[in-house]
Design a protein around this motif. Sequence first.
Motif, mmCIF file in Angstrom:
data_model
loop_
_atom_site.group_PDB
_atom_site.id
_atom_site.type_symbol
_atom_site.label_atom_id
_atom_site.label_comp_id
_atom_site.label_asym_id
_atom_site.label_seq_id
_atom_site.Cartn_x
_atom_site.Cartn_y
_atom_site.Cartn_z
ATOM 1 N N ARG A 39 0.850 -1.192 0.000
ATOM 2 C CA ARG A 39 0.000 0.000 0.000
ATOM 3 C C ARG A 39 0.885 1.242 0.000
ATOM 4 O O ARG A 39 1.819 1.333 0.803
ATOM 5 C CB ARG A 39 -0.908 0.000 1.233
ATOM 6 N N ASP B 138 0.211 5.950 3.543
ATOM 7 C CA ASP B 138 -1.073 6.379 4.112
ATOM 8 C C ASP B 138 -0.786 7.184 5.370
ATOM 9 O O ASP B 138 -0.847 6.665 6.479
ATOM 10 C CB ASP B 138 -1.927 5.142 4.445
ATOM 11 N N ARG C 113 -4.735 13.595 3.513
ATOM 12 C CA ARG C 113 -4.311 12.278 3.950
ATOM 13 C C ARG C 113 -4.014 11.364 2.755
ATOM 14 O O ARG C 113 -4.566 11.559 1.671
ATOM 15 C CB ARG C 113 -5.478 11.695 4.780
ATOM 16 N N GLU D 176 -12.376 2.231 1.460
ATOM 17 C CA GLU D 176 -12.471 2.469 2.902
ATOM 18 C C GLU D 176 -13.137 3.800 3.218
ATOM 19 O O GLU D 176 -13.188 4.216 4.366
ATOM 20 C CB GLU D 176 -11.084 2.411 3.545
ATOM 21 N N ASP E 83 -11.388 2.013 8.538
ATOM 22 C CA ASP E 83 -11.797 3.356 8.142
ATOM 23 C C ASP E 83 -13.223 3.378 7.604
ATOM 24 O O ASP E 83 -13.976 4.305 7.875
ATOM 25 C CB ASP E 83 -10.835 3.914 7.081
HETATM 26 MG MG MG Z 1 -7.424 2.666 6.438
#
Ligand code: MG
Length: 567
Positions: A329, A332, A355, A428, A452
């Motif tokens: 990923r 984040d 974000r 999410e 999330d």
């Molecule tokens: Mg998340």
Amino acid sequence: MLKGTGVSGGIGIGRILLAEEHSLEYTPGQVTDTHSETKRLRDAVRLFCEKTEKQAQSLMISAGKEEAEIMRGHIAIANDPFMLTEVEKLISGGQCAEASFESMCDMFIQIFSSTDDDVTKQRAEDVRDVKTGVLAILLGVSTASLSDAPAGTIICAKELTPSMLAEINKENIVGILTETGSTTSHSAILARVMDIPAVMSVPGIMAAAKDKDTAIIDGTTGDVILSPDEEQLEKYTAARETLLRQRAELEKFRGKVTASADGTVYKLVCNIGKPDDAIKAMEADGEGVGLFRTEFLFMDKTSVPTEEEQFNEYKRAALILRGKPLIIRTLDIGGDKDIPYLGLAKEENPFMGFRAIRYCLKNQELFRTQLRAILRASAFGNVSIMFPMITCVEEVREGRALVEELKAELRLQGTAFDENIQIGIMTETAASGVIADLLAKESDFFSIGTNDLTGYTMAADRGNSDVSYLYSPLQPGVLRMIKSITEAAAAAGIPVGMCGEAAADPMMIPLLLSFGLTEFSVSAPSVLTVRKCISSWTKAGADRVTEKVMSLSTQKEIEEYLKTVVK
Ligand code: MG
Ligand code: PEP
């Protein structure tokens, strides 16, 4: 009953062995022959390193390679050129070796323990262990040895150091009990790896416990019972047996395919934060990695890791997995994850703010560096890219376009990468759930981030106890969201996984099977439990439960109903 922090699960029933510390007191003296005093120090450090290397080798057998590195870290501290030079300067000034070594160690202990960061605090513990070891050699005192502990021993110590644990015969130790220590301390990590129940931070335990007395410890709840009565012994013996039976039951699922009772095969992979966690994923019988949270690589540094540094980390994870899937990923950050050196502005509402993908798309240099590193690592395994916190199609398109640009660059340079690398997204956010059909056309796979998704769907911050009653994936709103995401993925013919905590929740599993989830990404310790749980459902059975659940109106009703059908 006494209470501490349970740091390594399981129930231990046995006899206390008090690991008393030998006194390392001495009278600091002045020396005139500084040359031979320096030699005395060097000899002590050499002896300490030899002894510690032996401990590292026995830990390699009793715990593992990574754990043995804890002891090698001690050797590195003892040999630290800066520290040794400073110690030798003190000796040259006429201070004895003991006082010189101790004062330098104390300085480092004080610096390391004054931070808020657990990893740095741990360094203080390591230096303390080195200090004790070297001082013991200088003073000719033998340190507490646990190598002769008889079968059925519960070690009770003020502080248990990795070097003490390195000497034990783990078959004989049924529990660990200490006055200091925490979940993240090295001895706690070792206790977990060695599968020994452990309770730490039990105030006054050294004064309360008596050598050879019977004791019970519960490494999950942190409960400690000294001199238990018959009733307590019976109760805990039965509980321990149930636990051992359950564990043996789970072990039957090791090495098996993850499949439902009627034979549908699923992927069961792990969530990791560091490349070495991939080793734990493999040891836990995970089938790969469904979420590599790369922000931890950034959090451990004091500046943005270079392309080369990131490439090495991603490559390492890919190599550990030997061709098993590795979903990386992209960064984040924001929300609750801050990285001080990035200088993110304080926001009124960070979870709704600058974000993850939003930050990366606006900080192209940083994003390009990470994507190039991932692409290069893709030549060494089965690597995929995943974008976090997607809310609209443009974000996916922009991210993908950047990957294409970088691929072209690498091609021109003749640098190897996987031409067919898959690019997926985390679903999410509430918007990603609502437009899952549109996003599915732009993505190679979905991974549902329920941590999330629950928060964003319910507009409830998981950290806010006043609204925590709303924060549940079993809320009808969240379940409908998950259902529509899985349906959109199925309609587009792309795989859909889940990497939020809900993927390992036995109450969620029948619903996820019925919705059509294809991959479960969970923490390493949950792998066998989830495999067992999946194997207990047929599609028809899961559909029946799901139909009922989706007809209910409240989370409470859903939970109560699921409790009656999920064992
Ligand atoms: Mg998340
Ligand atoms: C999630 O949101 O469910 C998730 C897996 O990501 P993280 O917990 O890292 O935000």
